[in-house]
Scaffold this active site. Structure first.
Site, PDB file in Angstrom:
ATOM      1  N   PHE A 149       0.798  -1.172  -0.050  1.00 25.27           N
ATOM      2  CA  PHE A 149       0.124   0.033  -0.100  1.00 25.27           C
ATOM      3  C   PHE A 149       0.881   1.266  -0.027  1.00 25.27           C
ATOM      4  CE2 PHE A 149       1.082  -0.274   4.509  1.00 25.27           C
ATOM      5  CZ  PHE A 149       1.469   1.030   4.792  1.00 25.27           C
ATOM      6  N   LYS A 173      -1.198  -7.136  -9.246  1.00 30.77           N
ATOM      7  CA  LYS A 173      -2.184  -6.865  -8.023  1.00 30.77           C
ATOM      8  C   LYS A 173      -1.825  -5.735  -7.117  1.00 30.77           C
ATOM      9  CE  LYS A 173      -2.698  -8.722  -4.167  1.00 30.77           C
ATOM     10  NZ  LYS A 173      -3.569  -7.597  -3.313  1.00 30.77           N
ATOM     11  N   GLU A 176      -4.929  -4.004  -1.643  1.00 34.60           N
ATOM     12  CA  GLU A 176      -6.602  -3.700  -2.029  1.00 34.60           C
ATOM     13  C   GLU A 176      -6.783  -2.456  -0.765  1.00 34.60           C
ATOM     14  OE1 GLU A 176      -4.766  -6.052  -0.460  1.00 34.60           O
ATOM     15  OE2 GLU A 176      -5.571  -6.963   1.250  1.00 34.60           O
ATOM     16  N   SER A 226       5.421  -7.033   3.414  1.00 37.00           N
ATOM     17  CA  SER A 226       6.107  -7.258   4.606  1.00 37.00           C
ATOM     18  C   SER A 226       6.815  -8.857   4.595  1.00 37.00           C
ATOM     19  CB  SER A 226       4.845  -7.623   5.859  1.00 37.00           C
ATOM     20  OG  SER A 226       3.837  -8.609   5.327  1.00 37.00           O
ATOM     21  N   CYS A 281       9.777   1.584   3.628  1.00 34.73           N
ATOM     22  CA  CYS A 281      10.945   0.462   3.935  1.00 34.73           C
ATOM     23  C   CYS A 281      12.130   0.921   4.066  1.00 34.73           C
ATOM     24  CB  CYS A 281      10.760  -0.820   3.099  1.00 34.73           C
ATOM     25  SG  CYS A 281      11.236  -0.197   1.243  1.00 34.73           S
ATOM     26  N   GLU A 377       9.634  -5.236  12.989  1.00 37.47           N
ATOM     27  CA  GLU A 377       9.470  -4.077  12.176  1.00 37.47           C
ATOM     28  C   GLU A 377       8.054  -2.993  12.867  1.00 37.47           C
ATOM     29  OE1 GLU A 377       7.694  -4.518   8.227  1.00 37.47           O
ATOM     30  OE2 GLU A 377       8.773  -2.828   7.671  1.00 37.47           O
TER      31      GLU A 377
HETATM   32  P1  NAD Z   1       1.622  -6.754   3.164  1.00 33.48           P
HETATM   33  O1  NAD Z   1       2.673  -7.771   3.237  1.00 33.48           O
HETATM   34  O2  NAD Z   1       0.518  -6.875   4.151  1.00 33.48           O
HETATM   35  O3  NAD Z   1       0.794  -6.938   1.759  1.00 33.48           O
HETATM   36  C1  NAD Z   1       1.443  -6.840   0.413  1.00 33.48           C
HETATM   37  C2  NAD Z   1       0.783  -7.702  -0.491  1.00 33.48           C
HETATM   38  O4  NAD Z   1       0.538  -8.941  -0.114  1.00 33.48           O
HETATM   39  C3  NAD Z   1      -0.747  -6.898  -0.709  1.00 33.48           C
HETATM   40  O5  NAD Z   1      -0.913  -6.915  -2.266  1.00 33.48           O
HETATM   41  C4  NAD Z   1      -1.573  -7.798  -0.061  1.00 33.48           C
HETATM   42  O6  NAD Z   1      -2.677  -7.792  -0.671  1.00 33.48           O
HETATM   43  C5  NAD Z   1      -0.877  -9.191  -0.079  1.00 33.48           C
HETATM   44  N1  NAD Z   1      -1.037 -10.135   1.168  1.00 33.48           N
HETATM   45  C6  NAD Z   1      -1.092  -9.566   2.397  1.00 33.48           C
HETATM   46  N2  NAD Z   1      -1.351 -10.901   3.148  1.00 33.48           N
HETATM   47  C7  NAD Z   1      -1.228 -12.112   2.396  1.00 33.48           C
HETATM   48  C8  NAD Z   1      -1.324 -13.199   2.548  1.00 33.48           C
HETATM   49  N3  NAD Z   1      -1.318 -13.925   4.044  1.00 33.48           N
HETATM   50  N4  NAD Z   1      -1.274 -14.024   1.588  1.00 33.48           N
HETATM   51  C9  NAD Z   1      -0.863 -13.675   0.393  1.00 33.48           C
HETATM   52  N5  NAD Z   1      -0.903 -12.128   0.203  1.00 33.48           N
HETATM   53  C10 NAD Z   1      -0.822 -11.256   1.025  1.00 33.48           C
HETATM   54  O7  NAD Z   1       2.280  -5.189   3.195  1.00 33.48           O
HETATM   55  P2  NAD Z   1       1.792  -3.934   3.195  1.00 33.48           P
HETATM   56  O8  NAD Z   1       1.033  -3.639   4.571  1.00 33.48           O
HETATM   57  O9  NAD Z   1       1.154  -3.706   2.065  1.00 33.48           O
HETATM   58  O10 NAD Z   1       2.955  -2.900   2.955  1.00 33.48           O
HETATM   59  C11 NAD Z   1       3.989  -2.578   4.122  1.00 33.48           C
HETATM   60  C12 NAD Z   1       5.136  -3.580   4.111  1.00 33.48           C
HETATM   61  O11 NAD Z   1       5.842  -3.662   2.933  1.00 33.48           O
HETATM   62  C13 NAD Z   1       6.043  -3.028   5.006  1.00 33.48           C
HETATM   63  O12 NAD Z   1       6.415  -4.466   5.742  1.00 33.48           O
HETATM   64  C14 NAD Z   1       7.174  -2.590   4.338  1.00 33.48           C
HETATM   65  O13 NAD Z   1       8.495  -2.349   5.013  1.00 33.48           O
HETATM   66  C15 NAD Z   1       7.101  -3.564   3.291  1.00 33.48           C
HETATM   67  N6  NAD Z   1       7.730  -2.979   1.941  1.00 33.48           N
HETATM   68  C16 NAD Z   1       8.911  -3.366   1.639  1.00 33.48           C
HETATM   69  C17 NAD Z   1       9.822  -2.575   0.608  1.00 33.48           C
HETATM   70  C18 NAD Z   1      11.139  -3.046   0.323  1.00 33.48           C
HETATM   71  O14 NAD Z   1      11.663  -2.489  -0.580  1.00 33.48           O
HETATM   72  N7  NAD Z   1      11.739  -4.039   0.966  1.00 33.48           N
HETATM   73  C19 NAD Z   1       9.117  -1.675  -0.002  1.00 33.48           C
HETATM   74  C20 NAD Z   1       7.789  -1.248   0.131  1.00 33.48           C
HETATM   75  C21 NAD Z   1       7.112  -1.974   1.159  1.00 33.48           C
END
Ligand code: NAD
Length: 486
Positions: A149, A173, A176, A226, A281, A377
């Site tokens: 997001f 994707k 959401e 994450s 991040c 985190e």
């Molecule tokens: P998230 O992991 O909750 O969601 C990321 C994606 O995975 C979304 O599209 C979501 O719909 C999907 N998702 C969520 N739970 C899932 C599951 N159980 N099974 C399959 N798919 C699932 O992350 P977020 O809250 O959207 O974003 C924040 C996180 O992203 C933070 O941890 C941040 O550090 C990380 N991030 C990392 C980088 C990097 O470059 N390393 C860059 C941006 C964000």
């Protein structure tokens, strides 16, 4: 609702989806601004079929022809920076200035993809008399991109432009929580002349991600989000024999020495911890104070306090995330950590909407308690301070972190800065810089639990992920001039 309902984008059309829908609310006000469908395997299958059908013609074009479309796309984005930023601001909550910077970064990423014909040229060499070997970058076919997001426009631009510039067709994707911006991306790619089916969007949550990992016609999966989900996606995609690059979370350490520039260090760290409400991040998460750096900490508290919620400090993405952050702060306080700046209460003069998910900047000082700072985190405007007696000890603390996205040194001593750069266990190092994001053509990617898979997600390093090398060996020499190796 301020925006029309979010639709999937398949084969160049926004397609109605009869699945269950969930609300998209704005963190600025808590108001529902749209709804998003929770797509299923069959929706993913439709998008993959469209991408598969588009692949022969798209991959058959020269990369110069493909990059012309990306040049046009870049121009369209440039003409729409403000309107794109307004949507990002509304659905993600970040400030307009931050949203504009995000779109500008997407433009830079697209420019890099436009350079693919110049940099992904392959090699050619006469390897024996009359015998030539050449290598070329061949696309993989249908590939997938899963996004978080926090950068609803930029993170999709880490993957989509490079993947399609190399001749792949893609299914994407968005999160959401922030799906509206992606619809604009689809509209603009279509307007730029991208053939139908090359870029597709399937909205939803877990089920779509699982379908991407399982679908037999998807060759590669990229993920940004994450760490726990990155691990699930990496395991599932690779167990289905796909390539996968999964970027995870972070807890970035800043090693700060007493000789660091007081004003610059404090304002840089404050901007890093508070920008996008710390939901980056690459945000500054932990200061390891080496010796007495109290003047810098005092100044940091002052600078951080200038990030007034609703003015310079955007809200947290959701009510739940805000509650999780408050719980983290409460727990730290219970364990004896000192709150140098407490974001749970902010002043009467703030302009934040009371229904928005705001939290003020928070600085937690763990130096005078025996309790250990949690390794997890935090992902909010929460900055923690611990201490070390030496740079060596600071480095060993940094090594204990499961993550390895970024690490920084704040000092005027070049030798110490170099020592940190050489020895920190992180993919991106900052010297006197709070957000050490490498810019193109350098690549973006962390180490350890911040990334699973080989190579980085942007820049030159990503070219290998989105392509496979084809090697062609040919002999067109007369027999008399060849030797025994020919
Ligand atoms: P998230 O992991 O909750 O969601 C990321 C994606 O995975 C979304 O599209 C979501 O719909 C999907 N998702 C969520 N739970 C899932 C599951 N159980 N099974 C399959 N798919 C699932 O992350 P977020 O809250 O959207 O974003 C924040 C996180 O992203 C933070 O941890 C941040 O550090 C990380 N991030 C990392 C980088 C990097 O470059 N390393 C860059 C941006 C964000």
């Amino acid at each position: 609702m301020k925006y029309q309902e979010v639709k999937n984008f398949i084969n160049g059309e926004f397609s109605p989806c009869t699945n269950k829908r969930i609300d998209v609310d704005s963190p600025l006000t808590g108001e529902i601004i749209s709804t998003v469908p929770l797509s299923t395997y069959s929706d993913v299958d439709k998008a993959v079929i469209a991408a598969k059908n588009a692949f022969p013609a798209w991959s058959g074009m020269t990369s110069k022809m493909r990059s012309q479309i990306l040049y046009t796309y870049r121009q369209i984005v440039e003409q729409n920076v403000e309107s794109l930023a307004a949507i990002i601001h509304e659905e993600n909550g970040k400030t307009m200035d931050e949203a504009i910077a995000e779109v500008r970064k997407s433009i830079e990423l697209t420019e890099f993809a436009c350079s693919v014909p110049q940099i992904a040229t392959g090699e050619v060499l006469e390897v024996s008399v009359g015998v030539e070997c050449r290598s070329e970058f061949a696309p993989l076919g249908v590939v997938a991109s899963i996004n978080p997001f926090n950068f609803p426009h930029m993170v999709p631009h880490w993957t989509v432009p490079n993947a399609i510039a190399l001749g792949n067709c893609i299914v994407m994707k968005p999160s959401e929580l922030t799906p509206v911006t992606a619809m604009k991306m689809a509209e603009m790619l279509k307007q730029a002349g991208l053939p139908d089916g090359v870029f597709n969007i399937v909205n939803g949550a877990k089920e779509v991600v699982e379908a991407f990992c399982d679908h037999p016609d998807i060759k590669a999966v990229s993920f940004v989000g994450s760490t726990p989900v990155a691990q699930i996606v990496y395991r599932r995609a690779t167990s289905n024999l796909k390539r996968c690059l999964a970027l995870g979370g972070a807890k970035n350490h800043l090693i700060v020495l007493p000789d660091a520039n007081l004003e610059l260090s404090a304002s840089d760290i404050a901007a890093s911890m508070c920008g996008s409400a710390g939901q980056r991040c690459m945000a500054a998460s932990v200061m390891i104070a080496v010796g007495n750096v109290n003047p810098i900490i005092d100044r940091l508290c002052l600078e951080a306090s200038k990030f007034i919620p609703g003015v310079k400090m955007p809200p947290i993405i959701s009510r739940q995330s805000r509650e999780n952050l408050i719980k983290y702060i409460n727990d730290a306080e219970l364990k004896g950590a000192k709150l140098l700046v407490d974001g749970r209460k902010f002043g009467a003069d703030d302009t934040a909407d009371p229904n928005g998910y705001y939290l003020g900047p928070t600085i937690i000082d763990w130096r005078e308690t025996d309790a250990k700072m949690p390794e997890s985190e935090v992902f909010g405007p929460v900055f923690e301070i611990i201490s070390a007696k030496s740079v060596e000890e600071a480095l060993s603390i940094q090594h204990e972190s499961p993550f390895g996205n970024a690490a920084s040194a704040f000092t005027q001593n070049g030798a110490i800065a170099k020592m940190v750069a050489q020895n920190a266990s992180a993919g991106m190092i900052g010297i006197n810089i709070g957000v050490p994001v490498p810019r193109e053509p350098f690549s973006f990617g962390g180490w350890n639990a911040s990334k699973f898979g080989a190579g980085d997600i942007t820049g030159r390093s990503s070219l290998g992920f989105w392509s496979q090398l084809k090697k062609v060996t040919s002999k067109w020499a007369k027999q008399e001039i060849t030797d025994w190796m020919s």
